[in-house]
Motif scaffolding. Structure first.
Motif, short mmCIF file in Angstrom:
data_model
loop_
_atom_site.label_atom_id
_atom_site.label_comp_id
_atom_site.label_asym_id
_atom_site.label_seq_id
_atom_site.Cartn_x
_atom_site.Cartn_y
_atom_site.Cartn_z
N ASP A 1 -5.75 27.79 5.58
CA ASP A 1 -5.37 26.73 6.51
C ASP A 1 -3.90 26.35 6.34
O ASP A 1 -3.21 26.00 7.29
N SER A 2 -3.47 26.38 5.10
CA SER A 2 -2.09 25.98 4.80
C SER A 2 -1.10 26.83 5.57
O SER A 2 -0.15 26.32 6.15
N ALA A 3 -1.32 28.13 5.53
CA ALA A 3 -0.37 29.02 6.16
C ALA A 3 -0.31 28.79 7.67
O ALA A 3 0.75 28.88 8.28
N GLU A 4 -1.45 28.44 8.25
CA GLU A 4 -1.47 28.23 9.71
C GLU A 4 -0.75 26.96 10.11
O GLU A 4 -0.05 26.91 11.10
N ARG A 5 -0.97 25.89 9.33
CA ARG A 5 -0.38 24.60 9.70
C ARG A 5 0.44 24.06 8.53
O ARG A 5 0.02 23.11 7.87
N VAL B 1 0.88 -1.17 0.00
CA VAL B 1 0.00 0.00 0.00
C VAL B 1 0.91 1.21 0.00
O VAL B 1 1.81 1.31 0.83
N LYS B 2 0.68 2.09 -0.95
CA LYS B 2 1.55 3.26 -1.06
C LYS B 2 0.82 4.46 -0.45
O LYS B 2 -0.32 4.74 -0.81
N ARG B 3 1.50 5.12 0.49
CA ARG B 3 0.91 6.33 1.06
C ARG B 3 1.56 7.53 0.39
O ARG B 3 2.78 7.62 0.29
N VAL B 4 0.72 8.45 -0.08
CA VAL B 4 1.23 9.68 -0.68
C VAL B 4 0.83 10.82 0.23
O VAL B 4 -0.35 11.11 0.39
N VAL B 5 1.83 11.45 0.82
CA VAL B 5 1.55 12.58 1.71
C VAL B 5 2.24 13.82 1.16
O VAL B 5 3.44 13.78 0.86
N VAL B 6 1.49 14.87 0.99
CA VAL B 6 2.08 16.15 0.59
C VAL B 6 1.63 17.18 1.61
O VAL B 6 0.43 17.43 1.77
N PRO B 7 2.57 17.77 2.36
CA PRO B 7 2.18 18.74 3.38
C PRO B 7 1.71 20.06 2.75
O PRO B 7 2.03 20.36 1.60
N ASN B 8 0.96 20.81 3.52
CA ASN B 8 0.45 22.12 3.08
C ASN B 8 1.53 22.98 2.45
O ASN B 8 1.31 23.63 1.43
N ARG B 9 2.69 22.98 3.11
CA ARG B 9 3.77 23.85 2.67
C ARG B 9 4.14 23.58 1.21
O ARG B 9 4.33 24.50 0.42
N GLU B 10 4.22 22.29 0.88
CA GLU B 10 4.64 21.95 -0.48
C GLU B 10 3.58 22.31 -1.51
O GLU B 10 3.89 22.71 -2.62
N GLU C 1 1.27 20.17 8.26
CA GLU C 1 0.24 19.14 8.25
C GLU C 1 -0.05 18.70 6.82
O GLU C 1 0.10 19.47 5.87
N PRO C 2 -0.46 17.44 6.68
CA PRO C 2 -0.66 16.95 5.30
C PRO C 2 -1.86 17.62 4.64
O PRO C 2 -2.90 17.81 5.26
N PHE C 3 -1.67 17.96 3.39
CA PHE C 3 -2.80 18.41 2.57
C PHE C 3 -3.34 17.21 1.81
O PHE C 3 -4.48 16.84 1.93
N ILE C 4 -2.41 16.57 1.07
CA ILE C 4 -2.78 15.32 0.41
C ILE C 4 -2.39 14.17 1.32
O ILE C 4 -1.28 14.16 1.86
N ASP C 5 -3.30 13.26 1.54
CA ASP C 5 -2.97 12.01 2.25
C ASP C 5 -3.76 10.91 1.57
O ASP C 5 -4.92 10.66 1.90
N VAL C 6 -3.14 10.29 0.60
CA VAL C 6 -3.84 9.33 -0.26
C VAL C 6 -3.10 8.00 -0.21
O VAL C 6 -1.87 7.96 -0.15
N TYR C 7 -3.86 6.91 -0.21
CA TYR C 7 -3.26 5.58 -0.23
C TYR C 7 -3.67 4.89 -1.53
O TYR C 7 -4.81 5.02 -1.98
N ALA C 8 -2.72 4.18 -2.13
CA ALA C 8 -3.04 3.45 -3.36
C ALA C 8 -2.57 2.01 -3.20
O ALA C 8 -1.56 1.75 -2.54
N ALA C 9 -3.33 1.08 -3.74
CA ALA C 9 -2.94 -0.33 -3.65
C ALA C 9 -3.46 -1.09 -4.85
O ALA C 9 -4.57 -0.83 -5.34
#
Lengths: 705, 322
Positions: free
Chosen positions: A243-247, A218-227, A250-258
């Motif tokens: 929200d991005s600027a505040e945190r 299972v592949k987790r794809v995490v991209v934080p707000n900053r990126e 924290e992840p913006f994208i959090d997607v799992y693929a399998a």
């Protein structure tokens, strides 16, 4: 020895200047007129595509024209070298629905179909594709596969004795059709034709959610707000997400693929029942990919409709988007312990998409930002992650599209073992001049026995007759495809080639020409059998002999030039060899060829091995290669040539000159002179020495230069 | 999936319509009877099929016209086909601006903007943002969501296209242009011009829109049949036919099963107009005929005829009950 040196230079010059300038042979040959002959009225050959060599074939219906097929030459899209080293060229017309409307051979150099069998079986073989669909993986079965129940929509009848050639034709057919389908019909993206990759259904391993993640199943794809903010920095929606600027971390994208088809993944994620149900639903050859969206960004989109094609998620392989559609399996709280909350989509990828789950693919996620209420402006950015599974989870099969090269090696191992054993036997016999060679009688039996083996087994049975055709094919392949794999499909020949080339470096051309050439053996055995006829061999006058010896180099040069310039003359020129007639086809051939081969055998009774010495281009090539020879292995004495002329007179090949020197380019390694050398009763200097014991005999290897 | 292929409503013909069914062979026979050579060459362009027919006493100009005609068609595709990702128009749409634009693209854009002004925005080349929205919706067997439609309509606006000899640019990001409403007519203009330049006495050009001059190889005038649907027998025949003709009909490329949605958009609503069901425009140039048929389809009969008068064109309109 002088002339070959000059010829070597000539050949080198040809290689240096002619080869790079020669046109590549791999492009179509049919022009409009030829196409119009193939597709006559009321069909019309439409204006050729301006980007690709594809001709629309059109038909008029109710005043307007319709495209009923796209016609093309296979060599423009898939130049797969055939058994003769040159790619076969097929004229193919592919209908918009993916079926073959027409399939014809434009040109081919498949030796097995050129003579003997003739092109008829090849044309009949290609005819079978008409009506089949290029969307299915068509394979070549046995000669009567269809009659024995093979599905007629995916299996074509093979041609016995021509498995390698039909395999190449099948690959050419499918690969070129898929290439055209990709360009014109919108299918065939992804992988190569015929390759079938399936998840192994055995070897299930119970894995927890965290184990699935750590194994990369299972592949987790995490991209934080900053990126994400950074990606939008150059746009005018860079600050659209407060929200991005505040945190920022924290992840913006959090997607799992399998990839679900593998049981160790799918069964663990879905459970037994749901997994089995899903696999049944998507059907054979299809794939299922799970996308789970857990972060604050919803990969499926807020208004995602079950059963639709997701707009924000794309599966990309080899730069091509793979068509994937939601299979309408709602999550409803399913999933193993530890799996994050969030909606999922199980995407179905159809078998026709050509998706290869064992190769890496890219998950592409499109994030969109908006600005403005009334005149909403949208800007999107793409984030990608690579998903790859170990190959061990899959079986990769080319569904019986003909044997792979390893098959023929495995299937023919007894032949190869026997040939190998004979070579192992031959080496010490030829290498140890005081061994069996020195015993004239035993050696004569050995030699006759070996020649019978060479003709009967290596030649007729194993079809291991080396030929100039292989050199031609190698030159052609070097100039066009650089794919030399065709050599692997003929194991006995390749083994003998390797041995002959190695022997070239040690002993010269004689090892092959005198021992391993089936036609050479045939001549020698015929001469042996004709001995009771008491035919006197004629002496070729020395001046003529010298001239005739050069002829074979001229023949070789002609063939090499023809091959290098892709001249169609090369095939007829290669017929100077009687090998195909006498060895491959066992004299079952049209009479001029048989007359030529038999004529050479008869000539051989008068001028011993005249073909080998004067005409054979393969012999010429080996003689040139023989200049690499490391050893002057034929022992000589100071007396050789002066005054003794015995060996010169006894050499049936005229390879020893009056001075006693051996011309290795003309030596067939019959060992007669070596036997004489070691025979106290025959070797004149030794006979004389025996009478005058004070004279010391000198042995010198340098006497031959 | 619906392929964006414009189906033919106009049916080209030479002399007798019956001859067209037999194709090039019958045509050649007809020509041969009069000692005239004829050439027909069909091909694929603009996502549809095209066909050029030339006739005359000498074969050389005919062959040259076939070659030159297709070269002109390819040039049009390179300039403004949306089927080609590398066309000048596709690049403009991708980048929002295009420096040193292709002269064909420049001429097409200028005419499209003139027509937009004259039709008060009923014809608008910047409706392209609507297309992917509809494509996606059609693929998923639904209509676009109203808010998505509003967003796309907000990106439409011919006044926001800047055109100069050195540059075409959109003033707002996300804008995109389609010239499909004028491109095929323009291609017919170019092909006819090539044929005249090469001294071809008779020509019948089908680039998706039609252009003809001279007479058919049989000696009778060119005729053009108007059918109600693709494949149907023509119920109206223009005889003789010279000049240029173009048809816009929603039924040609339906986007939904009930026929309510199709490939012609009203730039102001993002939906398909239904004031008329079919417009054929006859005009002195293919460019005008093509553009006017689309514009008149959107604005309906009264305003359409007024518009046609200003461009020296005439209209044949049909209104079916949907």
């Amino acid at each position: 020895m002088k002339l070959p040196a000059r010829l070597v230079w000539l050949l080198l010059l040809i290689v240096a200047f002619v080869l790079p300038g020669a046109p590549p042979a791999c492009s179509g040959t049919l022009d409009r007129a030829a196409m119009e002959r193939e597709f006559p009225a009321p069909l019309m050959v439409g204006e050729r595509d301006d980007k690709l060599p594809i001709w629309p074939i059109m038909k008029q219906a109710a005043g307007s024209w319709e495209v009923i097929a796209y016609a093309f030459e296979s060599v423009d899209f898939a130049a797969i070298p055939g058994f003769g080293g040159t790619p076969p060229n097929l004229l193919i017309a592919l209908q918009p629905d993916g079926r073959f409307m027409e399939a014809k051979v434009v040109s081919h150099h498949e030796p097995v179909f050129l003579e003997g069998m003739g092109s008829g079986p090849l044309f009949a073989f290609v005819d079978q594709y008409v009506g089949l669909s290029a969307k299915s993986a068509i394979s070549v079965g046995r000669a009567n596969a269809r009659a024995n129940g093979a599905p007629a929509s995916t299996v074509v009848d093979g041609v016995s004795m021509a498995t390698a050639s039909t395999r190449v034709i099948n690959e050419t057919m499918l690969a070129s059709a898929l290439a055209v389908a990709r360009a014109k019909l919108g299918f065939g993206a992804g992988r190569s034709a015929g390759l079938k990759v399936e998840a192994k259904q055995d070897g299930f391993e119970t894995l927890s959610w965290s184990e699935l993640l750590s194994k990369g199943y299972v592949k987790r794809v995490v991209v934080p707000n900053r990126e994400v903010d950074r990606a939008f920095a150059d746009s005018n929606v860079s600050n659209a997400d407060p929200d991005s600027a505040e945190r920022p971390d924290e992840p913006f994208i959090d997607v799992y693929a399998a990839y679900l088809n593998a049981p160790s993944i799918g069964r663990n994620l879905l459970g037994d029942a749901a997994f089995t149900k899903l696999m049944g639903e998507i059907g054979p050859d299809a794939h299922a990919v799970l996308i789970l969206t857990a972060g604050r960004w919803n990969a499926l989109g807020e208004n995602f409709v079950l059963g639709s094609i997701p707009g924000r998620v794309a599966i990309v392989q080899d730069g091509l988007g793979i068509n994937a559609r939601d299979n309408a399996v709602e999550r409803r709280g399913a999933g193993p312990a530890g799996m994050p909350d969030g909606p999922w989509s199980i995407l179905r990828i159809g078998g026709e998409a050509g998706f290869d789950p064992s190769a890496p693919w890219t998950l592409s996620l499109k994030v969109e930002r908006e600005r403005g209420q009334i005149l909403t402006e949208r800007v999107d950015r793409e984030f990608t992650a690579t998903y790859a599974l170990p190959e061990s989870l899959f079986t990769r099969t080319r569904p019986a599209s003909g044997p792979s090269w390893t098959d023929s090696w495995v299937a023919r191992w007894p032949e190869l073992a026997l040939i190998g054993a004979s070579l192992v036997l031959l080496v010490p016999v030829l290498g140890r001049e005081r061994g069996i060679v020195s015993d004239a009688k035993t050696f004569s039996w050995f030699r006759t026995g070996f020649l019978i083996f060479t003709l009967g087994f290596i030649g007729w049975y194993a079809q291991g007759q080396l030929s100039i055709v292989t050199i031609v094919a190698t030159i052609r392949a070097a100039m066009t495809s650089r794919d030399f794999s065709f050599l692997l499909y003929d194991p006995p020949s390749l083994v003998i080639w390797i041995f002959a080339i190695a022997a070239l470096a040690v002993w010269g051309r004689g090892t092959f020409c005198g021992w391993l050439c089936p036609f050479g053996a045939m001549q020698e055995l015929v001469a042996l059998a004709a001995r009771p006829l008491k035919i006197r061999e004629r002496q070729v006058p020395p001046a003529l002999d010298v001239l005739l010896r050069k002829a074979k180099y001229v023949v070789l040069a002609g063939i090499v030039v023809a091959a290098a310039t892709a001249s169609p003359l090369v095939d007829p020129m290669a017929e100077v060899e009687p090998f195909k007639t006498s060895i491959t086809l066992f004299f079952l051939r049209s009479w001029p060829f048989v007359a030529y081969a038999v004529g050479l055998l008869v000539l051989n009774l008068f001028v011993y091995k005249a073909f080998c010495r004067y005409l054979c281009p393969l012999g010429a090539a080996l003689a040139i290669g023989g200049r690499l020879r490391l050893l002057d292995w034929i022992p000589r004495r100071a007396e050789c040539g002066s005054p003794c002329q015995l060996c010169k007179v006894r050499c049936r090949y005229g390879a020893i000159d009056r001075a006693g020197r051996v011309d290795y380019a003309e030596c067939f390694q019959c060992m007669d002179c070596v036997t004489i050398f070691h025979d106290a009763q025959q070797c004149v200097p030794r006979v004389l020495a025996a009478k005058r014991p004070k004279v010391r005999l000198t042995t010198t290897a340098e006497a031959a230069e | 999936m619906i392929r964006p292929t414009r189906r033919k409503i106009l049916i080209g013909g030479f002399g007798a319509l019956a001859a067209t069914a037999a194709g090039g062979l019958a045509l050649r026979r007809l020509a041969g009877d009069r000692g005239v050579e004829a050439r027909t060459r069909a091909g694929v362009a603009f996502g549809t099929t095209v066909a050029l027919t030339f006739a005359g006493p000498e074969p050389e100009p005919l062959d040259a016209a076939v070659t030159a005609g297709f070269a002109a068609i390819r040039a049009c595709e390179a300039a403004a086909s949306l089927f080609r990702a590398d066309s000048a128009l596709s690049r403009l749409n991708r980048d929002g601006r295009l420096d040193r634009p292709d002269p064909h693209l420049l001429r097409l854009t200028r005419f499209a903007l003139d027509l937009a002004e004259a039709s008060d925005g009923a014809f608008d080349p910047t409706v392209q943002p609507l297309w992917p929205l509809w494509r996606q919706a059609v693929d998923e067997d639904r209509r676009p969501a109203p808010e998505d439609l509003r967003t796309a309509v907000a990106l439409v606006g011919w006044r926001d296209v800047d055109v100069s000899d050195d540059r075409i640019a959109f003033r707002r990001p996300g804008m995109a242009m389609t010239l499909n409403g004028v491109l095929q007519g323009y291609a017919a203009d170019l092909v006819v011009a090539e044929a005249r330049r090469l001294g071809v006495p008779d020509a019948f050009v089908d680039t998706g829109e039609f252009g003809a001059y001279g007479a058919s190889p049989g000696g009778a005038p060119w005729r053009l049949g108007l059918a109600r649907a693709a494949g149907a027998a023509p119920d109206r025949v223009l005889d003789p036919f010279t000049g240029f003709a173009s048809t816009s009909a929603g039924a040609g490329t339906p986007l939904s099963r009930d026929g309510q949605d199709h490939h012609i958009f009203d730039p102001r609503t993002g939906r398909s107009p239904h004031l008329v069901s079919e417009v054929t425009a006859l005009a002195p140039s293919g460019l005008i005929a093509d553009g006017l048929s689309t514009a008149a389809y959107v604005v309906g009969e009264t305003r359409g005829r007024a518009l046609a008068d200003r461009f020296g064109a005439s209209l044949i309109m049909r209104r079916d009950v949907v």
